[in-house]
Design a protein around this motif. Structure first.
Motif, mmCIF file in Angstrom:
data_model
loop_
_atom_site.group_PDB
_atom_site.id
_atom_site.type_symbol
_atom_site.label_atom_id
_atom_site.label_comp_id
_atom_site.label_asym_id
_atom_site.label_seq_id
_atom_site.Cartn_x
_atom_site.Cartn_y
_atom_site.Cartn_z
ATOM 1 N N PRO A 102 9.440 2.752 4.170
ATOM 2 C CA PRO A 102 8.932 3.535 2.862
ATOM 3 C C PRO A 102 8.398 2.746 1.570
ATOM 4 N N SER A 103 9.055 1.394 1.772
ATOM 5 C CA SER A 103 8.569 0.914 0.350
ATOM 6 C C SER A 103 7.031 0.616 0.483
ATOM 7 N N CYS A 104 6.591 0.788 1.777
ATOM 8 C CA CYS A 104 5.063 0.392 1.802
ATOM 9 C C CYS A 104 4.248 1.772 0.974
ATOM 10 N N ILE A 105 4.982 2.590 1.023
ATOM 11 C CA ILE A 105 4.294 3.902 0.289
ATOM 12 C C ILE A 105 4.070 3.646 -1.303
ATOM 13 N N LYS A 106 5.069 3.236 -1.888
ATOM 14 C CA LYS A 106 5.212 2.754 -3.281
ATOM 15 C C LYS A 106 4.166 1.685 -3.415
ATOM 16 N N LYS A 107 4.215 0.604 -2.701
ATOM 17 C CA LYS A 107 3.145 -0.547 -2.892
ATOM 18 C C LYS A 107 1.755 -0.167 -3.071
ATOM 19 N N ILE A 108 1.470 0.902 -2.021
ATOM 20 C CA ILE A 108 -0.113 1.521 -1.986
ATOM 21 C C ILE A 108 -0.103 2.287 -3.040
ATOM 22 N N GLU A 109 0.551 3.219 -3.328
ATOM 23 C CA GLU A 109 0.507 4.217 -4.462
ATOM 24 C C GLU A 109 0.324 3.670 -5.792
ATOM 25 N N THR A 110 1.154 2.445 -6.083
ATOM 26 C CA THR A 110 1.041 1.850 -7.276
ATOM 27 C C THR A 110 -0.238 1.229 -7.578
ATOM 28 N N ALA A 111 -0.589 0.297 -6.487
ATOM 29 C CA ALA A 111 -1.824 -0.338 -6.757
ATOM 30 C C ALA A 111 -3.013 0.704 -7.011
ATOM 31 N N LEU A 112 -3.111 1.541 -6.158
ATOM 32 C CA LEU A 112 -4.268 2.659 -6.376
ATOM 33 C C LEU A 112 -4.018 3.415 -7.515
ATOM 34 N N ASN A 113 -3.102 3.948 -8.152
ATOM 35 C CA ASN A 113 -2.756 4.745 -8.987
ATOM 36 C C ASN A 113 -2.895 3.825 -10.361
ATOM 37 N N HIS A 114 -2.966 2.432 -10.303
ATOM 38 C CA HIS A 114 -3.270 1.521 -11.572
ATOM 39 C C HIS A 114 -4.580 1.143 -11.693
ATOM 40 N N THR A 115 -5.464 1.783 -10.510
ATOM 41 C CA THR A 115 -6.902 1.323 -10.714
ATOM 42 C C THR A 115 -7.738 2.224 -11.232
#
Length: 73
Positions: free
Chosen positions: A14-27
């Motif tokens: 589940p930590s993969c979710i946070k990692k990907i979402e954070t990177a994309l949402n800060h783009t």
């Protein structure tokens, strides 16, 4: 706004979710990015005038998650 769905290899934690979402949402240009853990998909709503699909693909790949499919909606 354009919508795009990337298919990924199965996610292992589940930590993969946070990692990907954070990177994309800060783009810049990304309005919303959601990772669907069980289906291994990433749904992204973005402004194509600001960011291109290939740049979004590269962000996910650089995080260590190969993109195996892409679908525009």
């Amino acid at each position: 706004m354009k919508k795009l769905v990337f298919g990924l290899e199965p996610l292992s934690c589940p930590s993969c979710i946070k990692k990907i979402e954070t990177a994309l949402n800060h783009t810049s240009g990304v309005e919303d990015a959601k990772v669907l853990f069980h289906s291994g998909k990433v749904r992204i709503q973005f402004d194509e005038a600001v960011v291109q699909p290939e740049a979004l693909r590269q962000i996910i790949t650089r995080l260590g998650y190969p993109v195996i499919s892409e679908k525009s909606s």
